[in-house]
Design a protein around this motif. Structure first.
Motif, mmCIF file in Angstrom:
data_model
loop_
_atom_site.group_PDB
_atom_site.id
_atom_site.type_symbol
_atom_site.label_atom_id
_atom_site.label_comp_id
_atom_site.label_asym_id
_atom_site.label_seq_id
_atom_site.Cartn_x
_atom_site.Cartn_y
_atom_site.Cartn_z
ATOM 1 N N ALA A 26 0.819 -1.219 0.000
ATOM 2 C CA ALA A 26 0.000 0.000 0.000
ATOM 3 C C ALA A 26 0.847 1.261 0.000
ATOM 4 C CB ALA A 26 -0.931 -0.002 1.202
ATOM 5 N N THR A 27 2.094 1.169 0.436
ATOM 6 C CA THR A 27 2.941 2.361 0.524
ATOM 7 C C THR A 27 3.866 2.502 -0.688
ATOM 8 O OG1 THR A 27 4.656 1.208 1.775
ATOM 9 C CG2 THR A 27 2.917 2.300 3.032
ATOM 10 N N ARG A 28 3.555 1.809 -1.735
ATOM 11 C CA ARG A 28 4.420 1.858 -2.917
ATOM 12 C C ARG A 28 4.359 3.192 -3.634
ATOM 13 N NH1 ARG A 28 6.739 -3.076 -5.472
ATOM 14 N NH2 ARG A 28 7.944 -1.896 -6.940
ATOM 15 N N ARG A 29 3.182 3.743 -3.801
ATOM 16 C CA ARG A 29 3.040 4.988 -4.547
ATOM 17 C C ARG A 29 1.953 5.830 -3.890
ATOM 18 N NH1 ARG A 29 4.170 6.024 -10.507
ATOM 19 N NH2 ARG A 29 5.661 4.466 -9.937
ATOM 20 N N ALA A 30 2.350 6.945 -3.334
ATOM 21 C CA ALA A 30 1.406 7.828 -2.647
ATOM 22 C C ALA A 30 0.708 8.751 -3.640
ATOM 23 C CB ALA A 30 2.134 8.674 -1.603
ATOM 24 N N GLU A 31 -0.557 8.987 -3.379
ATOM 25 C CA GLU A 31 -1.294 10.000 -4.133
ATOM 26 C C GLU A 31 -0.939 11.351 -3.531
ATOM 27 O OE1 GLU A 31 -5.865 11.413 -4.847
ATOM 28 O OE2 GLU A 31 -5.471 9.267 -4.689
ATOM 29 N N ARG A 32 -0.525 12.273 -4.376
ATOM 30 C CA ARG A 32 -0.115 13.590 -3.894
ATOM 31 C C ARG A 32 -1.332 14.496 -3.785
ATOM 32 N NH1 ARG A 32 5.769 14.903 -6.091
ATOM 33 N NH2 ARG A 32 6.573 12.790 -6.000
ATOM 34 N N LEU A 33 -1.561 14.967 -2.586
ATOM 35 C CA LEU A 33 -2.635 15.925 -2.370
ATOM 36 C C LEU A 33 -2.187 17.304 -2.816
ATOM 37 C CD1 LEU A 33 -3.742 14.808 1.197
ATOM 38 C CD2 LEU A 33 -4.835 14.248 -0.984
ATOM 39 N N ASP A 83 3.244 7.051 7.946
ATOM 40 C CA ASP A 83 4.419 6.339 7.459
ATOM 41 C C ASP A 83 5.682 7.127 7.756
ATOM 42 O OD1 ASP A 83 6.077 4.525 6.084
ATOM 43 O OD2 ASP A 83 5.826 5.628 4.207
ATOM 44 N N GLN A 84 5.673 8.412 7.357
ATOM 45 C CA GLN A 84 6.854 9.232 7.586
ATOM 46 C C GLN A 84 6.507 10.700 7.484
ATOM 47 O OE1 GLN A 84 9.783 8.273 4.606
ATOM 48 N NE2 GLN A 84 8.503 8.942 2.920
ATOM 49 N N VAL A 85 7.384 11.512 8.053
ATOM 50 C CA VAL A 85 7.335 12.964 7.935
ATOM 51 C C VAL A 85 8.687 13.356 7.363
ATOM 52 C CG1 VAL A 85 7.125 15.151 9.175
ATOM 53 C CG2 VAL A 85 5.779 13.164 9.910
ATOM 54 N N VAL A 86 8.677 14.141 6.277
ATOM 55 C CA VAL A 86 9.916 14.524 5.617
ATOM 56 C C VAL A 86 10.096 16.033 5.732
ATOM 57 C CG1 VAL A 86 11.221 14.513 3.456
ATOM 58 C CG2 VAL A 86 9.738 12.575 4.031
ATOM 59 N N ILE A 87 11.234 16.424 6.295
ATOM 60 C CA ILE A 87 11.585 17.835 6.476
ATOM 61 C C ILE A 87 12.976 18.020 5.889
ATOM 62 C CG2 ILE A 87 11.916 19.697 8.140
ATOM 63 C CD1 ILE A 87 10.212 17.885 10.099
ATOM 64 N N GLU A 107 8.931 23.651 4.001
ATOM 65 C CA GLU A 107 7.870 22.696 3.712
ATOM 66 C C GLU A 107 8.099 21.400 4.470
ATOM 67 O OE1 GLU A 107 8.234 22.663 -0.569
ATOM 68 O OE2 GLU A 107 9.373 20.810 -0.509
ATOM 69 N N ILE A 108 6.979 20.750 4.747
ATOM 70 C CA ILE A 108 6.977 19.462 5.430
ATOM 71 C C ILE A 108 6.034 18.558 4.655
ATOM 72 C CG2 ILE A 108 6.304 18.226 7.534
ATOM 73 C CD1 ILE A 108 7.000 20.755 9.129
ATOM 74 N N ASP A 109 6.460 17.328 4.401
ATOM 75 C CA ASP A 109 5.615 16.327 3.761
ATOM 76 C C ASP A 109 5.212 15.294 4.804
ATOM 77 O OD1 ASP A 109 5.817 17.439 1.209
ATOM 78 O OD2 ASP A 109 7.562 16.236 0.695
ATOM 79 N N ILE A 110 3.927 14.992 4.837
ATOM 80 C CA ILE A 110 3.421 13.947 5.724
ATOM 81 C C ILE A 110 2.849 12.851 4.833
ATOM 82 C CG2 ILE A 110 1.778 13.356 7.549
ATOM 83 C CD1 ILE A 110 1.876 16.342 8.385
ATOM 84 N N TRP A 111 3.356 11.638 5.013
ATOM 85 C CA TRP A 111 2.932 10.474 4.238
ATOM 86 C C TRP A 111 2.061 9.627 5.165
ATOM 87 C CZ3 TRP A 111 5.464 9.655 -0.679
ATOM 88 C CH2 TRP A 111 6.431 10.601 -0.967
ATOM 89 N N PHE A 112 0.809 9.384 4.781
ATOM 90 C CA PHE A 112 -0.121 8.724 5.699
ATOM 91 C C PHE A 112 -1.201 7.933 4.977
ATOM 92 C CE2 PHE A 112 -2.175 12.634 4.551
ATOM 93 C CZ PHE A 112 -3.540 12.424 4.666
ATOM 94 N N ILE A 113 -1.835 7.031 5.730
ATOM 95 C CA ILE A 113 -2.983 6.269 5.257
ATOM 96 C C ILE A 113 -4.091 6.448 6.287
ATOM 97 C CG2 ILE A 113 -3.940 4.007 4.684
ATOM 98 C CD1 ILE A 113 -1.109 3.099 3.947
#
Length: 139
Positions: A26-33, A83-87, A107-113
């Motif tokens: 499920a974490t292979r490819r994230a949909e970008r909001l 999943d992760q937070v990227v800074i 900017e901060i990216d939050i990767w989540f389900i």
């Protein structure tokens, strides 16, 4: 009587091959909001997201740096697998998440389900009455 060691590895390989062929990560490819921009003069650039439970998302949050912003989404984060937070290209693998804070531009990216349907608010602490509030609608 113990099994021969070779039998264990052969079983493990068959099991791995079988699950790899039938189950997709499920974490292979994230949909970008659409990115959320935090602007001192305009508030949030977007105030409503509509997403689906069980799908993998990347939420980029960008700050203009003119204010100190503490973005909270406690219910959404509690009902999601983070999943992760990227800074600045550095990854954090959190057990949970309550808020992210900007002291400067960036900017901060939050990767989540998200796990459960519902409506989950997000806001900047102390500025929610000035255009810094929104909602995630999880179907």
């Amino acid at each position: 009587m113990p099994r021969p060691r070779g039998h264990y590895w052969a079983s493990l390989i068959v099991l791995t091959a079988a699950t790899g062929a039938t189950a997709e990560d499920a974490t292979r490819r994230a949909e970008r909001l659409e990115p959320l921009n935090l602007s001192a003069s305009e508030g949030f650039s977007i105030t409503r997201y509509e997403i689906d439970a069980g799908r993998y998302y990347r939420w980029r949050i960008q700050s203009d740096g003119l204010e100190e912003y503490k973005l909270l989404a406690p219910e959404l984060f509690r009902e999601s697998w983070i999943d992760q937070v990227v800074i600045e290209d550095k990854e954090v693998k959190p057990y949970g998440l309550h808020a992210v804070e900007f002291d400067d531009e960036g900017e901060i990216d939050i990767w989540f389900i998200p796990q459960r349907p519902g409506e989950y608010r997000f806001f900047v602490e102390g500025l929610d009455t000035q255009g810094f509030r929104g909602v995630f609608v999880v179907r």
